[in-house]
Structures are given as C-alpha cells and as structure tokens.
Scaffold this motif. Sequence first.
Motif, PDB file in Angstrom:
ATOM      1  N   LEU A   8     -14.961  43.131 -13.808  1.00 11.13           N
ATOM      2  CA  LEU A   8     -14.101  43.694 -14.846  1.00 11.13           C
ATOM      3  C   LEU A   8     -12.817  42.891 -15.006  1.00 11.13           C
ATOM      4  O   LEU A   8     -12.294  42.749 -16.107  1.00 11.13           O
ATOM      5  CB  LEU A   8     -13.770  45.148 -14.506  1.00 11.13           C
ATOM      6  N   SER A   9     -12.321  42.351 -13.906  1.00 10.20           N
ATOM      7  CA  SER A   9     -11.106  41.542 -13.916  1.00 10.20           C
ATOM      8  C   SER A   9     -11.087  40.705 -12.654  1.00 10.20           C
ATOM      9  O   SER A   9     -12.021  40.757 -11.849  1.00 10.20           O
ATOM     10  CB  SER A   9      -9.864  42.449 -13.969  1.00 10.20           C
ATOM     11  N   ILE A  12     -11.017  43.548  -9.954  1.00  6.39           N
ATOM     12  CA  ILE A  12     -11.990  44.639  -9.864  1.00  6.39           C
ATOM     13  C   ILE A  12     -13.401  44.174 -10.221  1.00  6.39           C
ATOM     14  O   ILE A  12     -13.626  43.539 -11.259  1.00  6.39           O
ATOM     15  CB  ILE A  12     -11.599  45.805 -10.792  1.00  6.39           C
ATOM     16  N   ASP A 225     -13.950  52.414 -15.031  1.00 11.72           N
ATOM     17  CA  ASP A 225     -12.734  51.744 -15.511  1.00 11.72           C
ATOM     18  C   ASP A 225     -11.589  52.745 -15.613  1.00 11.72           C
ATOM     19  O   ASP A 225     -10.468  52.490 -15.146  1.00 11.72           O
ATOM     20  CB  ASP A 225     -13.011  51.100 -16.867  1.00 11.72           C
ATOM     21  N   ASN A 226     -11.867  53.908 -16.194  1.00 10.03           N
ATOM     22  CA  ASN A 226     -10.839  54.946 -16.317  1.00 10.03           C
ATOM     23  C   ASN A 226     -10.382  55.461 -14.949  1.00 10.03           C
ATOM     24  O   ASN A 226      -9.205  55.755 -14.747  1.00 10.03           O
ATOM     25  CB  ASN A 226     -11.366  56.114 -17.152  1.00 10.03           C
ATOM     26  N   THR A 228     -10.541  53.806 -11.921  1.00 14.47           N
ATOM     27  CA  THR A 228      -9.968  52.838 -10.983  1.00 14.47           C
ATOM     28  C   THR A 228      -8.795  52.032 -11.530  1.00 14.47           C
ATOM     29  O   THR A 228      -8.171  51.295 -10.768  1.00 14.47           O
ATOM     30  CB  THR A 228     -11.054  51.840 -10.524  1.00 14.47           C
ATOM     31  N   LYS A 229      -8.486  52.164 -12.806  1.00 13.83           N
ATOM     32  CA  LYS A 229      -7.459  51.290 -13.387  1.00 13.83           C
ATOM     33  C   LYS A 229      -6.081  51.487 -12.760  1.00 13.83           C
ATOM     34  O   LYS A 229      -5.249  50.576 -12.806  1.00 13.83           O
ATOM     35  CB  LYS A 229      -7.391  51.474 -14.903  1.00 13.83           C
ATOM     36  N   ASN A 230      -5.863  52.640 -12.153  1.00 17.03           N
ATOM     37  CA  ASN A 230      -4.574  52.889 -11.503  1.00 17.03           C
ATOM     38  C   ASN A 230      -4.657  52.832  -9.979  1.00 17.03           C
ATOM     39  O   ASN A 230      -3.689  53.175  -9.296  1.00 17.03           O
ATOM     40  CB  ASN A 230      -4.025  54.254 -11.942  1.00 17.03           C
ATOM     41  N   TYR A 231      -5.806  52.404  -9.458  1.00 18.68           N
ATOM     42  CA  TYR A 231      -5.945  52.283  -8.010  1.00 18.68           C
ATOM     43  C   TYR A 231      -5.082  51.128  -7.505  1.00 18.68           C
ATOM     44  O   TYR A 231      -5.048  50.050  -8.109  1.00 18.68           O
ATOM     45  CB  TYR A 231      -7.400  52.018  -7.619  1.00 18.68           C
TER      46      TYR A 231
END
Length: 255
Positions: A8-9, A12, A225-226, A228-231
């Motif tokens: 994803l990035s 991640i 994505d929703n 884990t984006k703030n993990y």
Amino acid sequence: MENHKIKLSEQITFHFISIDSYPPKLKNYIEENIHKIWNGDNEVIESSNDIRITKTEIKNLLENKTDLQKNGIVSEFFCHLYLRAKNFNQHFLFSNLEEKGMKKGFDGLYGINNEFYIYESKSSLETTHDATHNSNISEAYNDLKKKIEGLNTTNNPWKNAYNHATLRSVNFNDTISKTLKKLSKEYVDKKFEKIDKYNIIPSSTIFLGARYNVIDKKDLIIKMDNLTKNYSCKHLDVLCLNKNTIQNFIDYLDE
C-alpha cells in the motif's frame, strides 16, 4: 491456496491468504518446512522419521487443547509458513512457544533486510459468525502496543524473544540478539519505548467451515486501509487468512 501481497505504501504491506484444501504443492511445502518451524532452521533432519516425529508432536499438542487453542496453534503455524515463503527469517522455535516454556512474550520474531519484526496472531472459531479481520487485526495491534509500551508487564516480552533468538537451533543474528538483550534490560527498569519505532506483523485468521470463501481482495484492502492508516509503527505487514477448518491440518498430520 490463493495469496496476494499488496504494498500500500513504503510503510504498509497487506498479505491476504485463502486456504480451502491441501493440494500436493501446499503439502510438499509444509513437509519441507514443518520440522524447521517446530524445531529451528539449524535442527538437522537425519531421516524422514524426524518429520514424522515432528508431526506426531504437533498432533499430541493439539489433542490436549481447547477448540480456541487449537485454532490459535493452527493459524499461527500457517502464518509462519507463509512468512517463511516471503523470506522472513524465523528467530524462535514454534515448539517452545506453544509448550509455554517461554510464554507469554510475542507470538514470533522475524528478521528480514537487517530489520526485526514482531509478530502477534489472533484467530476466530468457525462458530463465531460475526468474526472479522478488522477486529482481529485491531486486537493484535493493541496487544503489541501494550507489550511494547509497558501497558502489560506481566512478562518481559523482550527477554522471552532474546531467549528464543539465542537458542542453538535458531539462526543466530548478533545484531538482533544484542538489541533484544538491551531492550530486555530496559524493560526491567521500566524504560519503555513507543510502538512507532518498531516493525510489526499483526495477523488474523478466520475459520469458516461450510461458509468458506476466498478473501474479497478489493473490499478488504479498503477496510484494512481505513483501519491501519492511523497505526503508529515503523513498518507494518498485515496478514489476513481465510481458512476452511483445522481438520485439514489434523488429517495431514495423520498421513
């Protein structure tokens, strides 16, 4: 067996695995790795009887467990199997972890590209019809966070990890060993660090039985994505596994 690796990035990566049956290719790969997962990469296989003994040991372990514990053991095994296929180096013995000799630390510690990754597994029973990968991954992440940041100090997870990493039958990495020893000493002195400094692998396994279906990759990417984006973490590898039943694995052990 179907699997997808989605980067994803730079930070991640998602891994989605679906296992319904055990085709010959999967069985052969299990056969090649089961002894090493259980006993360590340096444990010499002297004959095919050694693999039979390993399978018997795992079967005996499962016979004495509750359904929830059986699910946990089987789900962890397949995640370890998958991570090895993705070139993660195992720095622990699955046998010691499951025999509770050094529990409870982390569910595993891996090395890749001169970095170490901490692994935590959660799974759900076939009877839990509302189980989701989101809830399991969230629970695994929160458990890692509590252990790393000192919110759950029942056991020193770094000491357990260090004990495993220095076993004779585990591939030794001097850098990882020294780092774990340092972290263990700091943990005793209550010098805790934040999870954002660490590479982590939370995993989720859902056993579906008659409701088995392969992972909807597009749908799960959006949900993960929703979630884990703030993990907070250095690198995050998320493992989600859909599996039919543990019985396939027990049948394999009997072969």
